[in-house]
Design a protein around this motif. Structure first.
Motif, PDB file in Angstrom:
ATOM      1  N   GLY A 180       0.916  -1.076   0.027  1.00  0.00           N
ATOM      2  CA  GLY A 180       0.193  -0.071  -0.128  1.00  0.00           C
ATOM      3  C   GLY A 180       0.747   1.210   0.056  1.00  0.00           C
ATOM      4  N   SER A 181       1.990   1.312   0.541  1.00  0.00           N
ATOM      5  CA  SER A 181       2.800   2.485   0.676  1.00  0.00           C
ATOM      6  C   SER A 181       3.709   2.735  -0.562  1.00  0.00           C
ATOM      7  N   SER A 182       3.718   1.962  -1.545  1.00  0.00           N
ATOM      8  CA  SER A 182       4.806   2.114  -2.599  1.00  0.00           C
ATOM      9  C   SER A 182       4.159   2.066  -3.789  1.00  0.00           C
ATOM     10  N   ILE A 183       3.238   0.813  -4.110  1.00  0.00           N
ATOM     11  CA  ILE A 183       3.267   0.666  -5.430  1.00  0.00           C
ATOM     12  C   ILE A 183       1.490   0.272  -5.664  1.00  0.00           C
ATOM     13  N   GLY A 184       1.001   0.033  -4.266  1.00  0.00           N
ATOM     14  CA  GLY A 184      -0.573  -0.233  -4.400  1.00  0.00           C
ATOM     15  C   GLY A 184      -1.686   0.921  -4.647  1.00  0.00           C
ATOM     16  N   GLN A 185      -2.489   0.521  -5.215  1.00  0.00           N
ATOM     17  CA  GLN A 185      -3.623   1.613  -5.356  1.00  0.00           C
ATOM     18  C   GLN A 185      -4.698   0.766  -5.532  1.00  0.00           C
ATOM     19  N   GLU A 186      -5.966   1.418  -5.129  1.00  0.00           N
ATOM     20  CA  GLU A 186      -7.222   0.584  -5.345  1.00  0.00           C
ATOM     21  C   GLU A 186      -7.399   0.194  -6.768  1.00  0.00           C
TER      22      GLU A 186
END
Lengths: 376, 334
Positions: A180-186
């Motif tokens: 979630g903090s680097s490459i994740g997105q919904e």
């Protein structure tokens, strides 16, 4: 039409590994002519070294005589290894050339010498039937050492079955939850994706996220190339799987609406996540990865920064894979179930299953539902 | 590729038999699947010999994909009272104890060139190797020498498979094998140092090749061979072995070994391979009436010429002309 295979046949939790395949055993720089190293591939311990003329060699890491590990021995002559225990010597073909206290050499004496090829910054070995070892079967990882690409990578010693890593890489919706903090997105789990078996036997999973906010990792990358960049992007992930266990992921972002989905990536940045997974045992794997890019090739700073940020991202995967393997082992009677996001991983399993079938080692389901491989 | 393994005995069932040359019977045996038998591997079978049993080794000529159907071919040895005569009586449905494929003669595809040399029934050990090299597209030559066409198993089949890569020498057709020429041609080849010669055949042939190989200064490690310790310079004959320090005298029948006869006489000897390779069963020779017939590959040529030790699991003694008392050897325990 052929019979359909029984449901669940390819969701073995501990997946056996094909033996008639090339696996990366080491980075090129790890194998030297100065000292032997030991590494296990597909359950086979190997002693690795280079001959005086620089050729990589992989001998079975057990002396013919009393099975002492040859990797504890020393290099002698142009291409020989001397057993650390009683001094038997073997050449790079695995033939014994000297025995203590006798004038002859027993003609039976040899250790297996596994076929090796050096390519794409790795040393590859073929643990199975050496008469089938065709170098053309090494998966295409040309970005590793092509002049139009730059980058670096590392090795993870992953405490899990290799198939869990392939599953991880064939479905990137997990980025939203694990990274979630680097490459994740919904948008990762919201966008559509397409999974297909290609005519060359590879598998592609393609996902485009159009007009989205770039996550921190990608905002940094596009600004490395275009320092003034602001705004939204079109983001892509195109996963390419090559049997048995190599996955190269074409990733990148371009300013939204500048034509990347139609093929013009010139306004954006493109990377390739190179992954090749080598089964060590049923429950451990050597996970070789690298991040390659095709912009600002001369910047060692960017090479190091990218390697370190991907290292941090993959540490999150490693923790998840270790925990997943522990949960699998703690729940022997529980099955795997599949979701539609598993299409890529399921193709991988089917391809592996067919390779194993050809070796007469396909996974079989026990009465309890857990699957085990037949012995090699 | 396994180099060797402990024999794992099970019941084999004869599926088919057929004569494939004079005195050569092809026998297909079914046994539990264990993976395809690798080129160069052999089966051990247990055969009745007199009132006891013994183990014989036969090269696997063909294996199906899972190794459950294995084909061997057995030459009937004229003086045989056990092994090969028994094997020739087998008919489909018969059962006999067999091992899994055992490997002491592995093919290495790492060599740049391969020459496979078969003398007579030795073709059984290299036929599968030639197949594997052909499939891999490697550079190989299969040299097959025999006394006469009728005695050479698989000749037509091999010609069809290997075409120009098969070179045939037949004594009866005045085209005998010239060992010096064969080894010389290997030595003259630009890749001589990277050529492996695999040979299987009578010990006289193998000794001649070994001498030619040594004198051509080719790397000894590239000379690959296997012996089951069953071939000597002379026909086996009965002789007497004595151990003076134990006052033991035993007769070694033509179908048994010194090791076997002494064990029967109550002498506890150390041994392991039983085919003249490991050197554990060597005994010193105190005196010999007759000639030593060294059949092992442990002793060097010099050591064999010295005649001070003998490999009791395979080597024998034969009469020399003019020795009135029959062949005898007297040995000392270690």
């Amino acid at each position: 039409m052929a019979d359909l295979m029984p449901s669940g046949k390819v969701t073995a939790k501990i997946f056996p590994h094909p033996l008639n395949a090339w696996y990366a055993v080491a980075w090129d720089h790890e194998v030297t002519g100065k000292a032997l190293m030991s590494r296990t591939v597909a359950g086979r311990p190997m002693a690795l070294y280079r001959t005086r003329d620089g050729r990589p060699v992989a001998l079975a890491d057990a002396c013919w005589h009393r099975l002492a590990p040859l990797s504890m021995g020393k290099l002698v002559g142009d291409d020989e290894v001397q057993c650390p225990y009683h001094g038997l010597r073997y050449n790079s073909a695995g033939r014994c050339t000297a025995m203590p206290a006798q004038e002859t050499v027993n003609p039976s004496a040899m250790v297996p010498s596994y076929p090796t090829v050096e390519r794409y910054r790795y040393v590859w070995v073929w643990p199975g039937d050496s008469t089938l070892a065709d170098p053309d079967l090494i998966p295409d990882m040309h970005q590793m050492d092509h002049p139009e690409w730059a980058g670096d990578g590392l090795t993870i010693h992953a405490p899990c079955n290799y198939q869990l890593i392939l599953d991880n890489l064939m479905d990137l919706t997990h980025e939203e939850f694990v990274h979630g903090s680097s490459i994740g997105q919904e948008e990762l789990s919201e966008s559509e994706f397409r999974t297909r078996l290609e005519s060359d036997g590879s598998v592609t999973v393609e996902r485009w996220m159009l007009d989205v906010e770039p996550p921190p990792f990608w905002r940094k990358n596009i600004r490395d190339r275009f320092p003034d960049f602001e705004g939204r992007v079109d983001r892509w992930q195109i996963i390419h799987y090559y049997a048995p266990s190599t996955i190269c992921i074409d990733v990148g972002v371009a300013p939204a609406g500048t034509g990347a989905p139609e093929g013009d990536r010139s306004h954006g940045v493109n990377g390739y996540v190179m992954n090749t997974i080598t089964p060590e045992t049923d429950r451990t794997s050597h996970y070789f990865w690298a991040f390659m890019r095709n912009y600002r090739l001369d910047s060692q700073l960017i090479t190091t920064q990218l390697r370190e940020s991907v290292r941090n991202v993959f540490a999150e995967d490693e923790a998840m894979l270790a925990a997943q393997q522990a949960a699998i082992d703690a729940n022997p009677d529980h099955e795997f179930y599949s979701l539609n996001i598993d299409a890529g991983g399921m193709w991988v399993r089917r391809i592996l299953d067919r390779m194993l079938e050809a070796e007469d080692r396909a996974p079989v389901r026990s009465a309890a539902g857990s699957a085990v491989g037949s012995a090699p | 590729m396994t180099t060797s393994a402990q024999p794992d005995w099970s019941t084999g069932r004869v599926l088919a038999t057929a004569p494939v040359a004079a005195d050569v019977q092809r026998i297909t045996i079914q046994r539990p699947a264990r993976g395809r038998a690798a080129p160069g591997s052999h089966l051990d079978v247990r055969v009745p010999v007199g009132d006891t049993t013994d183990v014989r080794s036969y090269s696997i000529v063909e294996s199906d994909d899972d190794g459950s159907q294995l084909t061997i071919s057995v030459l009937r040895v004229p003086q045989s009272r056990g092994g090969s005569a028994f094997m020739h009586t087998l008919v489909p449905g018969d059962e006999l104890p067999v091992t899994q494929p055992l490997q002491n003669f592995p093919l290495s595809v790492a060599a740049a060139r391969h020459v496979l040399l078969a003398g007579g029934i030795g073709i059984t050990a290299v036929a599968a190797m030639a197949q594997a090299l052909r499939r891999a597209g490697d550079d190989y030559t299969l040299v097959y020498a025999g006394r006469s066409r009728e005695r050479m198993a698989y000749l037509d089949e091999l010609a069809g498979l290997h075409g120009d890569r098969l070179v045939v020498h037949i004594d009866a057709e005045q085209t005998p094998l010239d060992v010096a020429e064969l080894v010389g041609s290997i030595g003259r080849h630009p890749r001589s140092g990277a050529t492996e010669l695999y040979m299987c055949g009578p010990i006289r042939l193998m000794d001649a090749v070994r001498r030619a190989w040594e004198s051509a200064a080719l790397p000894l490690v590239n000379l690959r061979y296997e012996t089951f310790g069953s071939s000597g310079w002379f026909q086996p004959e009965e002789f007497v072995v004595t151990i003076p320090e134990r006052a033991v005298e035993a007769t070694v029948r033509s179908d048994e070994t010194i090791l076997g006869a002494l064990t029967r006489a109550g002498i506890d000897l150390m041994y392991d391979c039983r085919k003249g390779e490991c050197g554990l069963c060597l005994l010193d020779v105190e005196a010999v009436d007759g000639a030593l017939d060294h059949r092992d590959v442990f002793l060097s040529t010099t050591q064999k010429a010295d005649g001070r030790t003998i490999s009791t699991c395979v080597s024998r003694v034969v009469a020399r002309e003019g020795s009135p008392n029959g062949p005898r050897v007297s040995l000392t325990l270690p």
